[in-house]
Design an enzyme around this catalytic site. Structure first.
Site, PDB file in Angstrom:
ATOM      1  N   SER A   1       6.618  -4.623  10.712  1.00  0.00           N
ATOM      2  CA  SER A   1       5.299  -3.909  11.403  1.00  0.00           C
ATOM      3  C   SER A   1       4.061  -4.605  11.314  1.00  0.00           C
ATOM      4  O   SER A   1       3.151  -4.310  11.865  1.00  0.00           O
ATOM      5  CB  SER A   1       5.193  -2.447  10.473  1.00  0.00           C
ATOM      6  OG  SER A   1       5.079  -2.705   9.239  1.00  0.00           O
TER       7      SER A   1
ATOM      8  N   ILE B   1       0.878  -1.254  -0.070  1.00  0.00           N
ATOM      9  CA  ILE B   1      -0.019   0.163   0.097  1.00  0.00           C
ATOM     10  C   ILE B   1       0.728   1.421   0.010  1.00  0.00           C
ATOM     11  O   ILE B   1       0.304   2.256  -0.385  1.00  0.00           O
ATOM     12  CB  ILE B   1      -1.001  -0.020   1.404  1.00  0.00           C
ATOM     13  CG1 ILE B   1      -2.260   0.742   1.099  1.00  0.00           C
ATOM     14  CG2 ILE B   1      -0.197   0.415   2.435  1.00  0.00           C
ATOM     15  CD1 ILE B   1      -3.243   0.635   1.956  1.00  0.00           C
TER      16      ILE B   1
ATOM     17  N   GLY C   1      12.452  -4.182  11.857  1.00  0.00           N
ATOM     18  CA  GLY C   1      11.535  -3.163  11.233  1.00  0.00           C
ATOM     19  C   GLY C   1      10.314  -3.751  11.119  1.00  0.00           C
ATOM     20  O   GLY C   1       9.480  -3.338   9.926  1.00  0.00           O
TER      21      GLY C   1
ATOM     22  N   HIS D   1       6.166 -12.231   5.799  1.00  0.00           N
ATOM     23  CA  HIS D   1       6.087 -11.772   4.257  1.00  0.00           C
ATOM     24  C   HIS D   1       7.314 -11.620   3.747  1.00  0.00           C
ATOM     25  O   HIS D   1       8.559 -11.019   4.580  1.00  0.00           O
ATOM     26  CB  HIS D   1       5.191 -10.456   4.258  1.00  0.00           C
ATOM     27  CG  HIS D   1       5.569  -9.428   5.294  1.00  0.00           C
ATOM     28  ND1 HIS D   1       5.092  -9.558   6.485  1.00  0.00           N
ATOM     29  CD2 HIS D   1       6.262  -8.233   5.020  1.00  0.00           C
ATOM     30  CE1 HIS D   1       5.462  -8.339   6.957  1.00  0.00           C
ATOM     31  NE2 HIS D   1       6.333  -7.754   6.424  1.00  0.00           N
TER      32      HIS D   1
HETATM   33  P1  5GP Z   1       6.964  -5.004   7.319  1.00  0.00           P
HETATM   34  O1  5GP Z   1       7.236  -3.337   7.665  1.00  0.00           O
HETATM   35  O2  5GP Z   1       6.173  -5.666   8.609  1.00  0.00           O
HETATM   36  O3  5GP Z   1       8.307  -5.601   6.589  1.00  0.00           O
HETATM   37  O4  5GP Z   1       6.096  -4.827   6.091  1.00  0.00           O
HETATM   38  C1  5GP Z   1       4.511  -4.557   6.184  1.00  0.00           C
HETATM   39  C2  5GP Z   1       4.359  -3.876   4.843  1.00  0.00           C
HETATM   40  O5  5GP Z   1       2.764  -3.835   5.062  1.00  0.00           O
HETATM   41  C3  5GP Z   1       4.557  -2.448   4.710  1.00  0.00           C
HETATM   42  O6  5GP Z   1       5.524  -2.044   3.750  1.00  0.00           O
HETATM   43  C4  5GP Z   1       3.319  -1.547   4.571  1.00  0.00           C
HETATM   44  O7  5GP Z   1       3.451  -0.622   3.835  1.00  0.00           O
HETATM   45  C5  5GP Z   1       2.325  -2.899   4.022  1.00  0.00           C
HETATM   46  N1  5GP Z   1       0.916  -2.689   4.596  1.00  0.00           N
HETATM   47  C6  5GP Z   1       0.552  -2.240   5.609  1.00  0.00           C
HETATM   48  N2  5GP Z   1      -0.725  -2.032   5.612  1.00  0.00           N
HETATM   49  C7  5GP Z   1      -1.138  -2.603   4.376  1.00  0.00           C
HETATM   50  C8  5GP Z   1      -2.386  -2.889   3.829  1.00  0.00           C
HETATM   51  O8  5GP Z   1      -3.480  -2.703   4.334  1.00  0.00           O
HETATM   52  N3  5GP Z   1      -2.532  -3.199   2.523  1.00  0.00           N
HETATM   53  C9  5GP Z   1      -1.345  -3.345   1.883  1.00  0.00           C
HETATM   54  N4  5GP Z   1      -1.182  -3.744   0.553  1.00  0.00           N
HETATM   55  N5  5GP Z   1       0.001  -3.074   2.195  1.00  0.00           N
HETATM   56  C10 5GP Z   1      -0.071  -3.009   3.567  1.00  0.00           C
END
Ligand code: 5GP
Ligand code: ZN
Length: 115
Positions: free
Chosen positions: A96, A31, A94, A101
């Site tokens: 979130s 997103i 990092g 994933h």
């Molecule tokens: P992390 O920070 O855990 O490695 O990656 C989580 C990712 O999920 C982030 O890059 C963030 O932009 C993405 N993300 C968070 N909420 C959503 C959502 O509702 N939809 C989509 N498509 N991506 C999301």
């Protein structure tokens, strides 16, 4: 897991721009893209992070995720120039969203070291 964002995307309860799905894996555009191509590849099964993907089943799942990521990168036309696969793990990593994933980042040169 009912309150997990990515479980809800995998089930279709929350919409996403899905680029691939099969019995084990769902992939959708991030997103908040950090590159021209930024896709997240997740297992349908809820696992918090790669450190929790243990045993033969976990190994198989991680293998499926990486193979799916490579195939999606090919479909996106990223093979020639290359791309980056990242799986942020835990607070210092990092992470979130606490559903395993792999980020596919491509379409521009990546820097090293990461921030
Ligand atoms: P992390 O920070 O855990 O490695 O990656 C989580 C990712 O999920 C982030 O890059 C963030 O932009 C993405 N993300 C968070 N909420 C959503 C959502 O509702 N939809 C989509 N498509 N991506 C999301
Ligand atoms: Zn989940």
């Amino acid at each position: 897991m009912a309150d997990c964002l990515f479980c809800q995307i995998a089930s279709g309860a929350i919409p996403a721009d899905i680029v691939h799905q099969d019995d084990d894996v769902v992939a959708f555009r991030d997103i908040d893209p950090q590159a021209p191509h930024h896709v997240l590849v997740i297992p349908r099964r809820h696992i918090e992070a790669v450190r929790d993907a243990t045993g033969p089943e976990g190994e198989q799942l991680v293998g499926r995720l990486m193979a799916a990521a490579a195939a999606i990168a090919t479909d996106l036309g990223l093979d020639e120039r290359g791309y980056r696969l990242v799986s942020n793990t835990g607070v210092d990593g990092g992470q979130s969203v606490f559903h395993l994933h792999v980020h596919i980042l491509g379409g521009r040169p990546m820097k090293w070291p990461p921030g």
